[in-house]
Design a protein around this motif. Structure first.
Motif, PDB file in Angstrom:
ATOM      1  N   ARG A 157     -11.244   2.917  -0.319  1.00 42.30           N
ATOM      2  CA  ARG A 157     -10.816   2.866   1.017  1.00 42.30           C
ATOM      3  C   ARG A 157     -11.831   2.709   2.077  1.00 42.30           C
ATOM      4  O   ARG A 157     -13.048   2.829   1.842  1.00 42.30           O
ATOM      5  N   ARG A 213      -8.919  -3.542  -2.351  1.00 44.55           N
ATOM      6  CA  ARG A 213      -9.213  -2.199  -2.307  1.00 44.55           C
ATOM      7  C   ARG A 213      -9.897  -1.593  -3.445  1.00 44.55           C
ATOM      8  O   ARG A 213      -9.326  -0.515  -3.910  1.00 44.55           O
ATOM      9  N   TYR A 224      -4.017   6.104   0.930  1.00 42.68           N
ATOM     10  CA  TYR A 224      -4.420   5.009   2.006  1.00 42.68           C
ATOM     11  C   TYR A 224      -3.538   5.269   3.322  1.00 42.68           C
ATOM     12  O   TYR A 224      -3.862   4.389   4.211  1.00 42.68           O
ATOM     13  N   PHE A 284      -9.283  11.138   1.221  1.00 48.09           N
ATOM     14  CA  PHE A 284      -8.632   9.953   0.532  1.00 48.09           C
ATOM     15  C   PHE A 284      -7.948  10.689  -0.822  1.00 48.09           C
ATOM     16  O   PHE A 284      -6.830  10.237  -1.052  1.00 48.09           O
ATOM     17  N   TRP A 318       0.872  -1.167  -0.032  1.00 52.03           N
ATOM     18  CA  TRP A 318       0.195  -0.003   0.186  1.00 52.03           C
ATOM     19  C   TRP A 318       0.800   1.273   0.090  1.00 52.03           C
ATOM     20  O   TRP A 318       0.289   2.402   0.049  1.00 52.03           O
ATOM     21  N   GLY A 360      -8.081   6.563   6.811  1.00 45.24           N
ATOM     22  CA  GLY A 360      -9.288   5.521   6.668  1.00 45.24           C
ATOM     23  C   GLY A 360     -10.610   6.446   6.899  1.00 45.24           C
ATOM     24  O   GLY A 360     -10.809   7.544   7.409  1.00 45.24           O
ATOM     25  N   ARG A 392     -11.852   8.192  -4.330  1.00 44.43           N
ATOM     26  CA  ARG A 392     -10.780   9.244  -4.180  1.00 44.43           C
ATOM     27  C   ARG A 392     -11.021  10.005  -5.651  1.00 44.43           C
ATOM     28  O   ARG A 392     -10.520  11.284  -5.743  1.00 44.43           O
TER      29      ARG A 392
END
Length: 275
Positions: free
Chosen positions: A188, A171, A242, A237, A141, A245, A253
């Motif tokens: 997310r 994700r 990431y 986001f 990530w 949260g 996003r």
């Protein structure tokens, strides 16, 4: 009796036997050659270049040029790793995007100049080895901090009807109609203390300009599917990726993409949240 000529021939033959040599024939110029004769060429054979004279130093060979690994315009997973490592040493603040853009080139120039390397803006083997020694291998990530990761295979429950198929593993959100993926978006989820619920749900309410009454935060393009949990656009986001949260919602996003998605999704469409 032997004549004078015969006596001279015998004398020369006797001399040859005493010396242990063979009498040499006359040379090209007609003159007799000595018993021990070495031909010395008048000049050295040509080899395409002049030989160094006595005392002349041969110039040293030029140092090999380091091979260029990546340059502006390149793309792929290796470029993502480069960008993630540049972020670790605070030379790059955006991305990773996977594309060697002007911001990446500027970051590489800065990194090279700080360490006395040629400021080429391209990553050669020397620059890469220096960066490797100063950083650690980025996690998944970190490589996809702002999205762009490949989507996981759709859950079998997503293969019929109109479905928002949401994978916690990759994700990602797939917008699917009758088993065909029309759109894929990075998403997310909620934090450890406010997790996004898993299972099969349905969109029961759409709110274009929604604001959360619980957290007093905007939730544009909200599509509610389970209590207060919704798929919606997230400014946080978009800015932090990431690194943050949600409070349980599925954050998107890309504002342009979710605007298009919001226009296509209907109340009653299925939502599948799965691993």
């Amino acid at each position: 009796m032997l004549g004078a000529r015969s006596r001279r021939v015998l004398a020369v033959a006797a001399l040859a036997v005493v010396c242990g040599c063979t009498v040499q024939p006359a040379g090209p110029d007609g003159k007799p050659r000595s018993p021990v004769h070495i031909d010395v060429p008048s000049r050295a054979p040509s080899s395409g270049g002049s030989a160094p004279s006595v005392g002349q130093r041969t110039p040293p060979a030029a140092a090999p040029v380091a091979a260029v690994l990546w340059r502006p315009g390149d793309s792929g997973l290796a470029v993502r790793e480069l960008q993630a490592r540049l972020r670790q040493v605070a030379w790059l603040y955006d991305g990773p995007t996977g594309t060697y853009d002007d911001l990446t080139e500027e970051a590489v120039r800065g990194f090279q100049g700080k360490r006395g390397l040629p400021r080429t803006g391209t990553v050669d083997a020397v620059t890469w080895q220096r960066l490797l020694r100063m950083t650690r291998e980025p996690g998944k990530w970190e490589l996809y901090r702002m999205g762009g990761q490949p989507a996981a295979a759709p859950d079998p429950r997503c293969l019929t009807g109109r479905v928002l198929c949401i994978s916690k593993t990759s994700r990602t959100l797939r917008w699917m109609v009758d088993g065909r993926t029309l759109m894929t978006l990075p998403v997310r989820f909620g934090s450890q203390y406010t997790p996004t619920r898993e299972g099969v749900f349905h969109v029961y309410w759409k709110s274009r300009h929604h604001v959360s009454t619980l957290y007093d935060s905007p939730m544009p393009y909200a599509m509610f599917f389970s209590g207060g949990q919704a798929v919606h656009y997230s400014y946080d986001f978009a800015a932090r990726g990431y690194s943050g949260g949600s409070h349980g919602c599925v954050n998107v996003r890309d504002e342009t993409a979710i605007a298009q998605l919001f226009a296509q999704v209907r109340n009653g469409d299925k939502v599948v949240v799965h691993w």
